[in-house]
Scaffold this active site. Structure first.
Site, short mmCIF file in Angstrom:
data_model
loop_
_atom_site.label_atom_id
_atom_site.label_comp_id
_atom_site.label_asym_id
_atom_site.label_seq_id
_atom_site.Cartn_x
_atom_site.Cartn_y
_atom_site.Cartn_z
N GLU A 225 -5.70 -5.77 6.39
CA GLU A 225 -5.27 -4.79 5.39
C GLU A 225 -3.91 -5.17 4.87
O GLU A 225 -3.27 -6.08 5.38
CB GLU A 225 -5.25 -3.37 5.98
CG GLU A 225 -4.10 -3.06 6.93
CD GLU A 225 -4.43 -3.37 8.39
OE1 GLU A 225 -5.59 -3.73 8.66
OE2 GLU A 225 -3.53 -3.29 9.24
N ASP A 226 -3.47 -4.43 3.86
CA ASP A 226 -2.14 -4.66 3.29
C ASP A 226 -1.06 -4.00 4.13
O ASP A 226 -1.34 -3.10 4.92
CB ASP A 226 -2.10 -4.03 1.88
CG ASP A 226 -2.30 -5.08 0.81
OD1 ASP A 226 -2.91 -6.12 1.13
OD2 ASP A 226 -1.84 -4.84 -0.33
N LYS A 227 0.15 -4.44 3.89
CA LYS A 227 1.30 -3.81 4.55
C LYS A 227 1.33 -2.30 4.27
O LYS A 227 1.66 -1.49 5.12
CB LYS A 227 2.58 -4.48 4.02
CG LYS A 227 3.83 -4.11 4.75
CD LYS A 227 5.01 -4.94 4.24
CE LYS A 227 6.30 -4.48 4.91
NZ LYS A 227 7.47 -5.24 4.46
N LYS A 348 -8.08 -5.63 -4.13
CA LYS A 348 -7.14 -5.73 -5.28
C LYS A 348 -7.73 -6.57 -6.41
O LYS A 348 -7.62 -6.20 -7.59
CB LYS A 348 -5.81 -6.32 -4.80
CG LYS A 348 -5.01 -5.30 -3.99
CD LYS A 348 -3.62 -5.78 -3.67
CE LYS A 348 -3.64 -6.74 -2.52
NZ LYS A 348 -2.28 -7.06 -2.03
#
Ligand code: ZN
Ligand code: ZN
Length: 381
Positions: A225-227, A348
């Protein structure tokens, strides 16, 4: 001539030319006589011979066994283990002289000097520690270097599996490597390969180093996952291999830290050999350049009937399916979409339209970006 008197005459012949220690002499004949102690047999066979020189074969290596035993005890004193194995590095000249004597006197089917030294050390170590020698899959392995009189210890890796929930934004999944060694492990990072612990990986590693000792950890993540993403529900599964652990069976329980909680931690045999198939339930907040058109929003449902095709720069293409989709409009330029998608779904790129077809921006004919996305659940198939 009986076996024994025949052996005595060969012994005499050997000892006329070569001084041998009790252990080496006994070893040459003990199998033939079905005796277990080389040393006692050697002493008996020597009779009135008195050695004045060092043993021709081993240069009195056997008189140093206690020293090597101490090296083994010292190097393993901080390790918890039940089983062990032993490897030896020995000077080639010793092996050569051993081979020479055996072939010159046509002695067959006897232990080599290396085997015999290992056997003796194993006897001593087991007697002292009650640990079990396991040649096939030991928990720790000693490599004893008889040349430079050192001992190295290797502890078998351990793998644990678990799940994590990330309840705060702003933390990465992976930890960046130690600047000094790029992750290989050095004095500065205490041989962990990482020197900071402010990611999911960092927090789990820190707990592991506390519980298992060990040098480095190697993670297998079931997706990423993203930050800025949260990981909710039952959390994301992961596997972690711990190298060189000093403890093997600590108590494992669920743990809560500032931004991450760990569940279902357990010891397993090994990391999965093949990548695991999984689906993710992802909540994506999307902002649009132009006001959202309700007609467009309705088109989103169609995304569950066509595979999403992803084109990589390398020329490869692959597909990911969306199995379920819900949406709500938050404002003129923001809507939220919850999808159940195949693991590894490129969120994204799918929103922006970067080499992914179909994508949200072109479906709406309206440039879109994902503001943030959270994982509500990760389901292993
Ligand atoms: Zn010897
Ligand atoms: Zn380092």
């Amino acid at each position: 001539m009986s076996d024994y008197s025949q052996i005595l005459s060969v012994t005499n012949e050997i000892l006329q030319k070569y001084d041998l220690c009790d252990q080496c002499l006994g070893r040459l004949f003990s199998k033939q006589l079905h005796l277990s102690s080389n040393k006692l047999l050697g002493r008996k066979l020597k009779n009135e011979f008195v050695s004045t020189n060092k043993c021709y074969i081993c240069k009195n290596l056997f008189s140093k066994l206690d020293f090597f035993l101490k090296l083994m005890l010292d190097s393993s004193s901080n390790y918890a283990f039940k089983t062990y194995g032993v490897g030896l590095l020995i000077k080639p000249s010793i092996v050569d002289r051993d081979d020479f004597i055996r072939s010159k006197y046509k002695l067959k089917g006897i232990d080599s000097i290396k085997t015999d030294i290992a056997k003796e050390l194993i006897k001593l170590f087991t007697k002292k520690t009650q640990k079990i020698m396991d040649p096939f899959d030991p928990e720790i392995t000693f490599t004893i270097n008889l040349k430079d009189e050192s001992c190295q210890l290797r502890s078998k890796s351990i793998v644990i599996s678990g799940r994590y929930v990330k309840s705060k934004r702003g933390y990465t999944q992976k930890q960046k490597s130690c600047d000094n060694c790029s992750g290989k492990g050095c004095r500065i990072c205490n041989f962990h390969g990482i020197s900071e612990f402010e990611s999911v990986e960092g927090v789990i590693s820190k707990l592991i180093f506390k519980k298992f000792g060990g040098t480095t950890t190697k993670f297998t993540w079931i997706g990423g996952e993203d930050k800025s993403s949260l990981v909710l529900g039952n959390g994301r599964p992961f596997f972690v291999k711990i190298k060189n652990p000093s403890k093997r069976k600590p108590r494992l329980s669920d743990k809560e830290f500032d931004f991450v909680s760990l569940f279902n931690l357990k010891l397993i045999g090994e990391s999965p050999k093949k990548p695991l198939n999984f689906n993710s339930k992802i909540k994506i907040k999307i902002s649009t350049s132009l006001p959202i058109n309700l007609k467009n929003l309705k088109k989103l449902k169609d995304l569950t009937t066509t595979p999403i095709v992803i084109y990589e720069n390398s020329g490869k293409r692959y597909e990911k399916k969306i199995f379920g989709l819900k949406y709500t409009k938050n404002s003129d330029n923001v809507f939220t979409m919850t999808v159940i998608a195949e693991g590894g779904f490129p969120v994204k790129r799918f929103v922006v339209g970067n080499d992914v077809l179909p994508n949200i921006s072109s479906l709406f004919d309206n440039p879109c970006v994902s503001q943030e996305f959270d994982f509500l659940d990760i389901m292993i198939k």
